[in-house]
Every structure is written in C-alpha cells, then in structure tokens.
Design a protein around this motif. Structure first.
Motif, PDB file in Angstrom:
ATOM      1  N   ASP A  39      30.196  56.811  27.288  1.00  0.00           N
ATOM      2  CA  ASP A  39      30.992  55.695  26.793  1.00  0.00           C
ATOM      3  C   ASP A  39      32.427  55.876  27.273  1.00  0.00           C
TER       4      ASP A  39
ATOM      5  N   THR B 100      28.008  50.508  27.108  1.00  0.00           N
ATOM      6  CA  THR B 100      26.999  51.489  26.713  1.00  0.00           C
ATOM      7  C   THR B 100      25.724  50.857  26.172  1.00  0.00           C
TER       8      THR B 100
ATOM      9  N   VAL C 299      29.289  58.014  22.345  1.00  0.00           N
ATOM     10  CA  VAL C 299      30.015  56.842  21.884  1.00  0.00           C
ATOM     11  C   VAL C 299      31.266  57.284  21.123  1.00  0.00           C
TER      12      VAL C 299
END
Length: 328
Positions: free
Chosen positions: A72, A90, A111
């Motif tokens: 990410d 993502t 993330v």
C-alpha cells in the motif's frame, strides 16, 4: 480456541513448516539492465511495468506459491523514497487478483491503517475475502512517510493511537450482527452492519507489520501474525524467539529481496533486505529460517536481470517442493 482461518493455515501450516510467496509487482524494474533502460528513456525509477502482471500472478498461483502480496503506497514520492510499490490501489488490485487466481492467499504488506477510514477498510477487505473464497490476509502498518499524513488530514504523531482504534473497529465490523462501537453514539434505534461479512466465522486474519507504534505485548495479543522486516539470521533468531515467547504459535512472516543467480551453486551473500544467491544456498538459508520459527517468506524479485517467468519456473521446480503450501 477460536477456529483458524483457512488462509492463515495455508500460509502457515505450523509444525515447523515454512511456505513461500511473492511480493508484487512481478517485474525487473530494480535490475541493472532495466534501470539503465529507464534512465535512457527518461522513465522514473521505482515505477514497475504492469503490462504482464495478471498473467504472471496466474502463473505463480498455478506453480503453487502460497501467497501473493501487494504493498500500500498511497502516494508516489520519487525524491525521498523512489518506489511506487505495486502502483494499483490496494483493494481494487486484490479484487482483480481474486478473480484471476484460485489458490494463493492474497495479502497486504501492508495497508497504512491510520490513513484510511477503518469501516471502509473492513468492507473492502471483507469484499476481497468473499470474492476470493476466504483467501484474504490483511497486513496492517502505522506508516512511515510523514509527508503523507497532512494530505489525508491525519496527525503523524498520533498514528499509534489511530492504529489501535482502527484495528478494534475492523474486528467489530466483521462480527455477526449490528455494529457495536463504544463511544460512537449509536443507540438501540440504529442497527447498522458492515456487509459483506468475511467468508469464515473466524473473520479475516490480521498481520501487524513491524512495530506499528505498539508494544510487542499488544501486537502478540491483538494480531493473528507478525509481519516483520528482513533481518540477518542472527537478528532473526532473536526476534522470532521473542515472538514465540509472547505469541505462542502465531505465525511469523517476513519478506526477502531475492536476486537468484543462474549458477545453482553460487554462495549466498547479503544484499539490502535480502540475499543474492544460487538456489542451493537459498534452500539452506530457508531451512535455517524454518528452524528459527519463520512461517512464511515472500520473495521480492525486482532486483533481478533475469526474466521473472524464468525465476518463477526455477523456484517452482527446485525450491517450492521443499516448502509446499498447505493443501498444495
């Protein structure tokens, strides 16, 4: 004991076994020849060519790699970092991978949770999990690029607290029934749910990347796995020992930058965040990592000059059979 998610079982079968995955993009954009060509053409460093990404992901899936990982990187910073990661957004990318693959666990590495709305992350991750038949593994990080935070209206120094709150929100959103979030002001008249729910009652496994501004004890309690940075074997042994003491049998996952030499007998030598090695020494290195308690290693192949497909075929023929995924 809560039931274990099948994605986590495939990635980390336990009993001292180690599995292998790949960090996308599957490209040679860090290789010497490619970098020279990019400089000549005036192309920026760190932006991979994604024209063949779907075919190579499908090939990796068929060959038996246990996981495919995406990074990410919200904003490309060519000056300070020079790496666009996997370029695609993502969860959009993961949804596409869910459609074109059948077996590999789909992981995020990782993330940046404080930069995202946790309820929307919960919905996006559950969507990928449902579309892939329960193959989602959500790696989460607190982020390490201060320049991004003001652009998202977030405080870089408060990212640790935001990370903790966000993780608790994810767990609450995936539980059956109406959403229960203390302090959110939802009275009995509000019956709000985040849909879809994950494919399995166990929810979606969460791996915390690095320290995420948390104590090791907090991570061991609240994460399903540790997603930790590459280390030399001496430091790795100490880190995995600490993780086992705190987290028991929860998996320890790590990436590795890999330059795979054509000579299978080439000795292993350290490079930044990984190894340059022939396949024989690579197997020995991975066996040592397994003895230390590493559950899964994801290869980053970007520094190679050799075609990615050639690398995948060699790894699948000679290395993967030593470290098969659960059910492969």
């Amino acid at each position: 004991m809560a039931p274990r998610h099948t994605a986590l079982t495939r990635l980390a079968p336990g009993e001292g076994r180690l599995t292998l995955g790949l960090e996308l993009p599957l490209d040679n954009d860090w290789g010497p020849s490619r970098q020279a060509a990019d400089r000549t053409a005036g192309r920026p460093h760190g932006v991979p060519d994604l024209a063949d990404h779907a075919r190579l992901a499908q090939l990796a899936d068929r060959l038996g790699f246990a996981g495919l990982w995406v990074r990410d990187v919200p904003l490309f910073d060519p000056v300070r970092f020079g790496d666009a990661g996997t370029v695609f957004e993502t969860f959009t990318h993961l949804g596409h991978l869910a459609a074109v693959t059948e077996h590999a666990v789909l992981g995020t590495a990782a993330v940046v949770l404080p930069l995202r709305e946790p309820l929307l992350v919960a919905k996006a991750a559950a969507t990928v999990d449902a579309l892939s038949g329960g193959r989602m593994l959500l790696g989460l990080a607190s982020g390490d690029r201060p320049v991004e935070y003001p652009l998202f209206g977030q405080d870089f120094e408060a990212r640790g607290a935001a990370f903790r709150e966000g993780l608790h929100t994810l767990r609450a959103a995936w539980r059956p029934g109406p959403l229960e979030l203390p302090g959110a002001g939802l009275g009995p008249d509000f019956q709000l749910e985040v849909l879809p729910k994950p494919a399995q009652a166990a929810g979606i496994p969460i791996a915390v990347a690095g320290g995420a501004q948390q104590t090791p004890e907090w991570i061991a309690e609240h994460a399903d796995a540790s997603l930790n940075y590459p280390r030399d074997l001496g430091a790795l042994r100490l880190r995995t020992r600490q993780w086992r003491e705190l987290a028991g049998e929860k998996p320890y996952v790590t990436p590795m930058v890999l330059t795979l030499q054509e000579d299978p007998h080439a000795p292993a030598r350290p490079i930044r965040l990984g190894l340059s090695t022939g396949r024989n020494a690579l197997i020995e290195h991975l066996e040592t990592m397994a003895l230390f308690g590493v559950s899964h290693v994801s290869f980053n192949l970007r520094p190679n000059d050799r075609p990615v497909e050639e690398l995948l075929q060699e790894l699948a023929k000679y290395v993967l059979p030593r470290f098969p995924a659960s059910g492969a």
